[in-house]
Design an enzyme around this catalytic site. Structure first.
Site: not given
Ligand code: ZN
Length: 144
Positions: A52, A55, A101, A104, A124
């Site tokens: 991510c 984070c 995510c 976060c 996707c």
């Protein structure tokens, strides 16, 4: 920045705006979508891990990436252990499953059915929501 009661990273909008690039902020925090075929990772064939951009949480592995023809990096499954969360998104009367995510809460992309994959799914994902770390090449050790 602090970690919320359920392990979530919680930041104010201003903190996110300062810590992310304009594109990352638009995708992760404002549910943005980047353009297909001109993003960073849609055609990436290197071996490594996607994390991510907000984070650093590990999201996807290159071994689960495939060419979907959509112009976005596509994966048959995320990393194990609850790395991503999904939720129903209704926008302009269209129902889609959004992927975010788990650490976060940043928006990553969408998941849909894909019968070409063993999992039956295609994640996707916006390149701009992720950072790619290539696997370190193992150095060959000389035998004594
Ligand atoms: Zn995150």
């Amino acid at each position: 920045m602090y970690t919320g009661s359920r392990g979530r990273i919680v930041r104010s909008v201003e903190e996110w705006r300062e810590s992310l690039t304009a594109d990352q902020f638009r995708i992760l925090r404002q549910n943005g979508t980047e353009r297909p075929f001109v993003n960073q990772y849609w055609n990436n064939h290197d071996i490594g891990t996607y994390v991510c951009a907000g984070c650093g949480n590990e999201l996807f592995l290159s071994e689960n990436q495939f060419d979907s023809g959509t112009g976005w990096p596509s994966f048959s499954s995320p990393c194990g252990g609850g790395s991503v969360e999904t939720s129903l998104e209704v926008r302009f009367g269209k129902r889609r499953i959004a992927v975010s995510c788990a650490c976060c809460g940043g928006h990553l992309g969408h998941v849909c059915d894909d019968s070409s994959q063993m999992t039956g799914l295609r994640y996707c994902i916006n390149s701009g929501a992720m950072l790619f770390f290539p696997s370190r090449k193992m150095k060959k050790q000389k035998r004594k």
